[in-house]
Design a protein around this motif. Structure first.
Motif, PDB file in Angstrom:
ATOM      1  N   ARG A 132     -30.938   2.664  -7.480  1.00  0.00           N
ATOM      2  CA  ARG A 132     -29.584   2.142  -7.312  1.00  0.00           C
ATOM      3  C   ARG A 132     -29.021   2.469  -5.954  1.00  0.00           C
ATOM      4  N   GLN A 133     -29.402   3.646  -5.394  1.00  0.00           N
ATOM      5  CA  GLN A 133     -28.796   4.056  -4.134  1.00  0.00           C
ATOM      6  C   GLN A 133     -29.111   3.067  -3.039  1.00  0.00           C
ATOM      7  N   ARG A 134     -30.297   2.410  -3.080  1.00  0.00           N
ATOM      8  CA  ARG A 134     -30.651   1.497  -2.005  1.00  0.00           C
ATOM      9  C   ARG A 134     -29.717   0.305  -1.930  1.00  0.00           C
ATOM     10  N   ALA A 135     -29.108  -0.041  -3.054  1.00  0.00           N
ATOM     11  CA  ALA A 135     -28.203  -1.189  -3.026  1.00  0.00           C
ATOM     12  C   ALA A 135     -26.761  -0.732  -3.088  1.00  0.00           C
ATOM     13  N   GLY A 136     -26.494   0.458  -2.608  1.00  0.00           N
ATOM     14  CA  GLY A 136     -25.110   0.915  -2.509  1.00  0.00           C
ATOM     15  C   GLY A 136     -24.466   1.150  -3.849  1.00  0.00           C
ATOM     16  N   LEU A 137     -25.210   1.597  -4.839  1.00  0.00           N
ATOM     17  CA  LEU A 137     -24.682   1.974  -6.147  1.00  0.00           C
ATOM     18  C   LEU A 137     -24.141   0.785  -6.930  1.00  0.00           C
ATOM     19  N   ARG A 138     -24.344  -0.439  -6.456  1.00  0.00           N
ATOM     20  CA  ARG A 138     -23.770  -1.551  -7.175  1.00  0.00           C
ATOM     21  C   ARG A 138     -24.795  -2.192  -8.116  1.00  0.00           C
ATOM     22  N   ALA A 139     -25.995  -2.443  -7.588  1.00  0.00           N
ATOM     23  CA  ALA A 139     -26.963  -3.183  -8.393  1.00  0.00           C
ATOM     24  C   ALA A 139     -27.728  -2.243  -9.311  1.00  0.00           C
ATOM     25  N   PRO A 140     -27.839  -2.590 -10.577  1.00  0.00           N
ATOM     26  CA  PRO A 140     -28.660  -1.766 -11.466  1.00  0.00           C
ATOM     27  C   PRO A 140     -30.134  -1.914 -11.109  1.00  0.00           C
ATOM     28  N   ARG A 141     -30.943  -1.023 -11.672  1.00  0.00           N
ATOM     29  CA  ARG A 141     -32.372  -1.046 -11.356  1.00  0.00           C
ATOM     30  C   ARG A 141     -32.962  -2.367 -11.847  1.00  0.00           C
ATOM     31  N   ASP A 142     -33.838  -2.955 -11.006  1.00  0.00           N
ATOM     32  CA  ASP A 142     -34.367  -4.277 -11.342  1.00  0.00           C
ATOM     33  C   ASP A 142     -35.418  -4.239 -12.430  1.00  0.00           C
ATOM     34  N   GLU A 143     -36.365  -3.328 -12.313  1.00  0.00           N
ATOM     35  CA  GLU A 143     -37.533  -3.338 -13.191  1.00  0.00           C
ATOM     36  C   GLU A 143     -37.624  -2.069 -14.005  1.00  0.00           C
ATOM     37  N   ILE A 144     -38.494  -2.149 -15.019  1.00  0.00           N
ATOM     38  CA  ILE A 144     -38.964  -0.918 -15.661  1.00  0.00           C
ATOM     39  C   ILE A 144     -39.734  -0.151 -14.588  1.00  0.00           C
ATOM     40  N   GLY A 145     -39.560   1.163 -14.540  1.00  0.00           N
ATOM     41  CA  GLY A 145     -40.196   1.978 -13.514  1.00  0.00           C
ATOM     42  C   GLY A 145     -41.714   1.939 -13.604  1.00  0.00           C
ATOM     43  N   LEU A 146     -42.374   2.136 -12.459  1.00  0.00           N
ATOM     44  CA  LEU A 146     -43.838   2.075 -12.444  1.00  0.00           C
ATOM     45  C   LEU A 146     -44.460   3.162 -13.315  1.00  0.00           C
ATOM     46  N   LEU A 147     -43.812   4.324 -13.341  1.00  0.00           N
ATOM     47  CA  LEU A 147     -44.358   5.407 -14.167  1.00  0.00           C
ATOM     48  C   LEU A 147     -44.323   5.026 -15.648  1.00  0.00           C
TER      49      LEU A 147
END
Lengths: 646, 251
Positions: free
Chosen positions: A353-368
């Motif tokens: 989320r931090q990469r998009a300035g706390l606005r956009a939620p995470r796009d995908e299920i995490g790779l882990l």
């Protein structure tokens, strides 16, 4: 503007059930589960009867629209999208199962609900559904954001979902498309219910008398060209399935030029546009050039009549060459796309989320998380293969005969999993470029591969892994298609991915249970479980059985697959790496549908030239979306009635 | 050059398919020692039976013997289909190899032609004043202007309709224009650079699409949030484009 009930405002919505703008709501999920199960059962039956299934995405979107927005008056665009995601996740599994598992019954195997093998095979299919999704999710960015694959039917579904906001005119065009699709398809589909179809129009070829035969009072006096079934009447030009333009024009019988009466094929071709012409090219090469010349040169046995040439040539060389080209083209496609695949996976790994300035939620299920789920799926397959047996236990051990049986089983599973990953990419790319899915070709290759690894008698594990693969690739393709629709309406991919994973595990159970119910009913009615002599002929499984007996008898033309692969790789050296995929695909798909599809592509180009690209896009897309939906809706109604009536 | 490349590709593909199709179809003109022992995988020859129906001279699964070969030759059968592949029996191998060469040359010609076409289209776009930077700036401006306008328009349904109108133009005109510049961009910044750029651009586009859906469904808070997010993501995309593009071409 249609405004569904609005929930109270909530804080930022990064979780699965976000409330600021309804998306993954309870009503959407329940609708998807119920409707998906109903569709799955209906289409399983019709698929066994007629040999192909219909995609449920468009149907589910329209039904979701009607139920959630129309009846419940609360569905947002994104809720309807979630409803169709869940429904199609449950439904799509049936294609993978009915292509493969019925082959076991045709080979003499028997299963009941209390049979351990039933549950093991179902579990393998569940593992397949999970693996298909987790393997394809990391490629979302590469396929949709970077390559921007078209995915014609999912694009049409997005047009349906957006209809309320697109303006009245476009909604009217969409509805017109649905009506036209239904009206054109009806005389093609209604004969399944015993009602008259296009054949009742009785449009026949002009009669041509054969002087040599007319002297004989018995039998038909017409030439074989106009009266193939020798019933004394010229054959139909317009059947329930197709319009035989070639025969009407008097083309040689060895040339196949018939157009399927299939609005969905036309609509998909229009939505694909110019790139679809490459698909048409492969079919033209095979059916209008290679086959007639092979017949003329005497390459076809003299006992094969001219009009039987397409079917003979399909088995003899078109299918193996086409599948080989598909593989070679796919290999080149993956190799050339590696930089963008790498970037897409890297981006997924770094996403926060931090990469998009706390606005956009995470796009995908995490790779882990994906990796953990994948490992679980692989573990389930290992356990199933271990308990199912048949690998390394029998005399002819295949390539792995020198290994201990448990090690051989593990190798078979791991190779199969790698193949699932690769095949999922191939089929999703194909589907994304053209709307056609070479799943039957992939199933065939999988069964051959496992039998060569595990031994020619390892039929049950080979078919089971084939089923798991088919389920995996149909789930992968469905996932990517749903993500495309979601992209076009602004859905959050992660929500769709989670729901697809969960709902997809239910699909195999519904399909396998329906299959066993049908087998039980057939045994009571006819004494046979499935296949010729029963109401459910399972033509695709018959083709797979022929391949299995071919492998066991040493009759597989492996060299043709290799030569086709070489051609596919070389075609991919040019500026379009996937060229071999498109041309190879149509060499073995049903040509009458490819021709109708090609007609749609040509229509797109012509309309674009006359009215401009923007006009063709703005009005052609909703109309053709309607064609696809209209045929699919009517087909589902007919299939359901067939299921109920038996 | 494109015409030559396409003709070469088509001709080579047809030749390759013909050559490959003969892999299991040895001609009966081959010496007996190359044919004897092979097993038929399809019926061979035909003779009319007493019922008037054609029956094969040799059925599927029959092994070729000198006598059978002689009988098939005298019946005028040119080729038979066999189960076993052998390079000695594959008479189409030269044709196939020639087609491979033709496909490789055609592919290379096609690549060269595409590079030339890309350079020409790049200069045409420059003449029209269409560069990736300009198009991306236009999209960003449309989003920013909409954010400002929405705070000033009175009436919920007027705001939502205005949002739909503006966002439809962005979706149907501006975004496709930017996407169409892909060949140019991949030459300028490489495939990896293009992938990084589109990662942000596509995320921004998805927020624009979500904003459209929110406007159509009447959810203003979501509409505003999505536009804010889209603005941020498109700004990131612009920064990536500026970083990767040569300084003289950045607008």
């Amino acid at each position: 503007m249609n405004q569904p009930d609005k929930p109270k405002a909530a804080s930022t919505g990064g979780g699965l059930f976000q409330s600021r703008y309804p998306e993954a709501s309870f009503s959407a999920i329940v609708f998807g589960l119920v409707f998906g199960a109903i569709m799955n059962a209906a289409i399983t039956y019709s698929g066994l009867k007629i040999g192909f299934t219909i995609t449920g995405t468009a149907i589910a979107a329209v039904m979701g629209f009607g139920v959630l927005r129309g009846i419940l008056r609360r569905g947002s665009i994104l809720e309807v999208n979630i409803g169709q995601t869940v429904a199609s996740a449950i439904n799509v599994v049936n294609a993978g199962v009915i292509f493969t598992i019925p082959a076991l019954f045709l080979l003499g195997e028997r299963m009941t609900f209390s049979d351990r093998r039933f549950w093991l095979i179902t579990l393998a299919c569940v593992a397949g559904s999970v693996l298909g999704v987790v393997f394809i999710v990391p490629l979302r960015k590469q396929m949709l954001d970077i390559e921007r694959l078209r995915f014609p039917t999912p694009t049409a579904v997005a047009a349906i979902l957006k209809a309320p906001g697109a303006g009245t005119a476009k909604s009217v065009v969409l509805v017109m498309g649905i009506l036209v699709g239904m009206i054109v398809y009806a005389p093609s589909g209604l004969p399944a219910l015993g009602l008259p179809g296009y054949a009742a129009l009785d449009l026949r070829l002009p009669a041509k008398i054969d002087p040599a035969l007319s002297a004989n009072s018995a039998g038909s006096s017409l030439t074989e060209q106009v009266d193939r079934d020798r019933d004394g009447q010229p054959d139909l030009v317009v059947t329930n399935e197709a319009i035989d333009v070639g025969r009407w024009l008097g083309l040689p019988d060895s040339m196949l030029l018939a157009f399927a009466i299939a609005p969905f094929a036309f609509g998909a071709g229009f939505l694909t546009g110019r790139p679809g012409l490459l698909v048409l090219a492969g079919g033209v090469l095979a059916y209008l050039i290679l086959n007639p010349l092979a017949y003329t040169f005497g390459w076809i046995p003299a006992t094969v009549r001219a009009h039987q040439v397409p079917a003979y040539a399909l088995d003899a060389y078109n299918r193996p060459l086409g599948i080989g080209m598909l593989l070679g083209g796919a290999l080149m496609g993956v190799v050339t796309a590696l930089p963008s695949i790498f970037e897409a996976v890297k981006s997924a790994a770094l996403a926060s989320r931090q990469r998009a300035g706390l606005r956009a939620p995470r796009d995908e299920i995490g790779l882990l998380s994906l990796a953990l789920i994948a490992v679980s799926g692989i573990a389930v397959l290992l356990i199933v293969v271990e308990y199912l047996g048949g690998v390394g236990d029998l005399g002819d051990g295949g390539w792995l005969r020198s290994l201990d049986p448990p090690v051989a089983r593990a190798v078979v599973v791991l190779v199969s999993v790698a193949w699932i990953w690769f095949a999922g990419i191939i089929v999703s790319q194909c589907s994304g470029m053209t709307d056609w899915s070479p799943m039957s070709g992939m199933a065939l290759l999988t069964v051959v591969l496992v039998m060569m690894l595990a031994g020619k008698q390892a039929v049950i594990p080979a078919v089971m892994i084939g089923a798991a693969l088919c389920v995996a690739i149909s789930c992968a393709t469905d996932m990517m298609g749903d993500l495309k629709t979601g992209y076009l309406v602004g859905a959050q991919p992660r929500r769709q991915q989670i729901l697809q994973l969960v709902a997809g595990t239910l699909g195999p159970l519904v399909t396998m249970a329906t299959l066993l119910l049908i087998v039980g009913a057939n045994l009571k009615l006819t004494g046979l479980p499935i296949g010729p002599g029963t109401p459910t002929e399972a033509p695709q499984a018959q083709a797979l059985r022929a391949v299995i007996t071919g492998v066991q008898g040493g009759e597989m033309p492996y060299a043709l697959y290799g030569l086709g692969t070489t051609l596919g790789v070389l075609l991919g050296l040019g500026s379009f790496a996937g060229l071999g995929v498109l041309i190879g695909l149509s060499m073995y798909l049903k040509f009458i549908h490819i021709l109708t599809y090609g007609l749609g592509c040509v229509t797109n180009i012509v309309v674009g030239r006359i009215k401009g690209r923007a006009w063709a896009e703005a009005w052609g897309v909703p109309f053709c979306a309607g064609l696809i939906v209209g045929e699919a809706l009517l087909a589902l109604v007919i299939n359901s009635l067939v299921l109920v009536r038996g | 050059m494109r015409l030559i490349a396409n003709i070469l590709l088509i001709a080579s593909l047809v030749a390759g398919l013909f050559g490959a199709a003969t892999a299991y179809l040895p001609p009966l003109s081959l010496p007996d020692d190359q044919l004897v022992g092979a097993t038929l995988s399809a019926p061979a020859g035909a003779r009319a039976g007493s019922d008037g129906v054609l029956h094969p001279i040799a059925a599927t699964g029959t092994r070729l013997t000198p006598e059978l070969i002689a009988a098939l030759r005298s019946a005028g059968v040119p080729r038979v289909r066999v189960k076993e592949f052998s390079t000695h029996r594959w008479t189409g191998s030269s044709l196939f190899l020639a087609s491979c060469f033709g496909l490789a040359v055609g592919a290379l010609l096609g690549r060269a032609e595409r590079k030339i076409a890309l350079t020409m289209s790049e200069s045409k776009n420059l003449d029209r004043g269409v560069t990736p930077e300009i198009v991306l700036t236009t999209i960003r401006r449309a989003v920013d202007d909409l954010r400002a306008e929405l705070t000033q328009i009175p009436g919920e349904s007027l705001r939502q309709q205005h949002a739909l109108d503006v966002l439809t133009v962005v979706q149907e005109n501006l975004v496709p224009e930017f996407v169409a510049l892909r060949p140019w961009l991949t030459v300028r910044i490489g495939l990896a650079g293009y992938a990084r750029l589109m990662d942000r651009f596509a995320a921004g586009e998805r927020q624009i699409n979500r904003a459209w859906s929110a406007a159509a469904d009447g959810f203003e808070a979501e509409l505003a949030a999505c536009l804010d997010c889209a603005a941020e993501l498109l700004a990131e995309a612009a920064a990536r484009l500026e970083k990767k593009a040569p300084p003289s071409e950045a607008s």
